[in-house]
Design an enzyme around this catalytic site. Structure first.
Site, PDB file in Angstrom:
ATOM      1  N   LYS A 297       0.841  -1.200   0.000  1.00  0.00           N
ATOM      2  CA  LYS A 297       0.000   0.000   0.000  1.00  0.00           C
ATOM      3  C   LYS A 297       0.877   1.252   0.000  1.00  0.00           C
ATOM      4  O   LYS A 297       0.608   2.213  -0.735  1.00  0.00           O
ATOM      5  CB  LYS A 297      -0.952  -0.018   1.207  1.00  0.00           C
ATOM      6  CG  LYS A 297      -2.066  -1.030   1.015  1.00  0.00           C
ATOM      7  CD  LYS A 297      -2.867  -1.342   2.269  1.00  0.00           C
ATOM      8  CE  LYS A 297      -3.832  -2.500   1.966  1.00  0.00           C
ATOM      9  NZ  LYS A 297      -4.574  -2.996   3.127  1.00  0.00           N
TER      10      LYS A 297
ATOM     11  N   GLN B  13      -4.981  -1.725   9.223  1.00  0.00           N
ATOM     12  CA  GLN B  13      -4.866  -3.067   8.645  1.00  0.00           C
ATOM     13  C   GLN B  13      -5.524  -4.092   9.567  1.00  0.00           C
ATOM     14  O   GLN B  13      -5.206  -4.168  10.751  1.00  0.00           O
ATOM     15  CB  GLN B  13      -3.369  -3.394   8.434  1.00  0.00           C
ATOM     16  CG  GLN B  13      -3.120  -4.686   7.695  1.00  0.00           C
ATOM     17  CD  GLN B  13      -3.613  -4.646   6.253  1.00  0.00           C
ATOM     18  OE1 GLN B  13      -3.380  -3.700   5.517  1.00  0.00           O
ATOM     19  NE2 GLN B  13      -4.320  -5.692   5.845  1.00  0.00           N
TER      20      GLN B  13
ATOM     21  N   ASP C  22     -11.452   2.499   3.495  1.00  0.00           N
ATOM     22  CA  ASP C  22     -11.838   1.092   3.339  1.00  0.00           C
ATOM     23  C   ASP C  22     -13.357   0.967   3.162  1.00  0.00           C
ATOM     24  O   ASP C  22     -13.852  -0.097   2.792  1.00  0.00           O
ATOM     25  CB  ASP C  22     -11.437   0.297   4.593  1.00  0.00           C
ATOM     26  CG  ASP C  22     -10.185  -0.540   4.374  1.00  0.00           C
ATOM     27  OD1 ASP C  22      -9.875  -0.856   3.215  1.00  0.00           O
ATOM     28  OD2 ASP C  22      -9.535  -0.882   5.385  1.00  0.00           O
TER      29      ASP C  22
END
Ligand code: NAP
Length: 284
Positions: free
Chosen positions: A52, A96, A119
């Site tokens: 990422k 994460q 997200d």
């Protein structure tokens, strides 16, 4: 023989376009920024986080890398989220998952400012997706939609079967297909006669987490088959939820693993970060 949907190529094309979007924002004095938070030392999570951050660098997006030890308390993590929520240089916050067991995923997701929730897991953003009126889409289903668009195959009116009903993939995937006017069936571990249901699908999207589970007998001739799975076979080799060798001769289009859905997920995260920066900057 199926046409192979090349996720790497679609992803590269989108990232090229995104470089232009980043440059246009920078010209307006907006430097898109993503904060990535990793708690603990899970090796797979470390790889995802590294990828990422690398994608940010490639596109000119500023990134912050926050690493916290595995014994971090929920209170400490929420404190960091609060700081990132208040930091104007941070447009997107990605925590994460999975988190260590002393921390509630749901509490952390709910603490992220919905405008920075790249997200798209925050309940407010999930609600907006259900209503079809959203700023961000969850990255993996959004990536699948981009792959489908790349085929030029129309979705409206098609029979779509999604196998899997997770909050991250299956459920939002089914909603996005519904928004595109497919007739959608969602299957899961309690579905009776899964093979029969799958054979109705013009578009079959598989997100189960079981290596090579979907075989040719479950697929209609000429169907579009999208394999979200990222599994390891008995030899430790990366593979998908679909038996590619068996299904490929029967399908009309198919995604490989690796090189299908996988590369799209991070690309859509970058897109969400750019969108968050644009919205924060007042530009729509
Ligand atoms: P998950 O949370 O474990 O959900 C799996 C789903 O599959 C569940 O809804 C489960 O049904 C269903 N299922 C399991 N066994 C089944 C069976 N025998 N028949 C029918 N349905 C069955 O997994 P996930 O997070 O959605 O991930 C799914 C796969 O996608 C994994 O391989 C994961 O690694 C991969 N993935 C890839 C990406 C990417 O970027 N490419 C991103 C996310 C996930 P129940 O609800 O009834 O238990």
């Amino acid at each position: 023989m199926a046409a192979i949907i090349d996720g790497k190529a679609v992803s590269a094309k989108l990232r090229q376009e995104m470089k232009g979007e980043v440059a246009a924002l920078q010209a307006k004095g907006i430097a898109p920024g993503l904060a990535v938070v990793l708690v603990g030392e899970d090796p797979a999570s470390q790889v995802y986080v590294r990828n990422k951050i690398r994608a940010c660098e490639e596109l000119g997006i500023r990134s912050q890398d926050h690493r916290l030890p595995a014994d971090t308390t929920q209170e400490r993590l929420l404190e960091l989220i609060g700081e990132l929520n208040n930091d104007p240089a941070v447009h997107g916050i990605l925590v994460q998952l999975p988190l260590p067991k002393q921390i509630s995923d749901q509490a952390v997701i709910a603490a992220i400012d919905p405008k920075k929730d790249v997200d798209a897991f925050h309940p407010q953003n999930v609600g907006k997706i259900v209503q079809g009126n959203y700023d961000f889409l969850p990255c993996t289903p959004a990536g699948v939609m981009a792959l489908l668009r790349s085929t030029g195959v129309p979705v409206a009116g098609k029979e779509c079967v999604v196998i899997g009903r997770s909050n991250i993939v299956g459920k939002p995937m089914a909603l996005l297909m519904l928004h595109e006017h497919a007739t959608v069936t969602i299957c899961h571990s309690r579905t009776r006669d899964l093979a029969e249901v799958c054979r109705r699908a013009d578009i079959l999207i598989v997100a189960i987490g079981k290596a090579r589970f979907v075989t040719a007998g479950m697929v209609k001739e000429g169907a579009v088959v999208i394999d979200v799975g990222m599994d390891r076979d008995e030899n430790g080799k990366l593979c998908g939820d679909v038996d590619f060798a068996g299904v490929e001769p029967k399908a009309g289009y198919i995604t490989p693993v690796p090189g299908g859905v996988g590369p799209m997920t991070i690309t859509m995260l970058m897109q969400n970060t750019i969108t968050a920066a644009r919205l924060a900057g007042g530009a729509v």
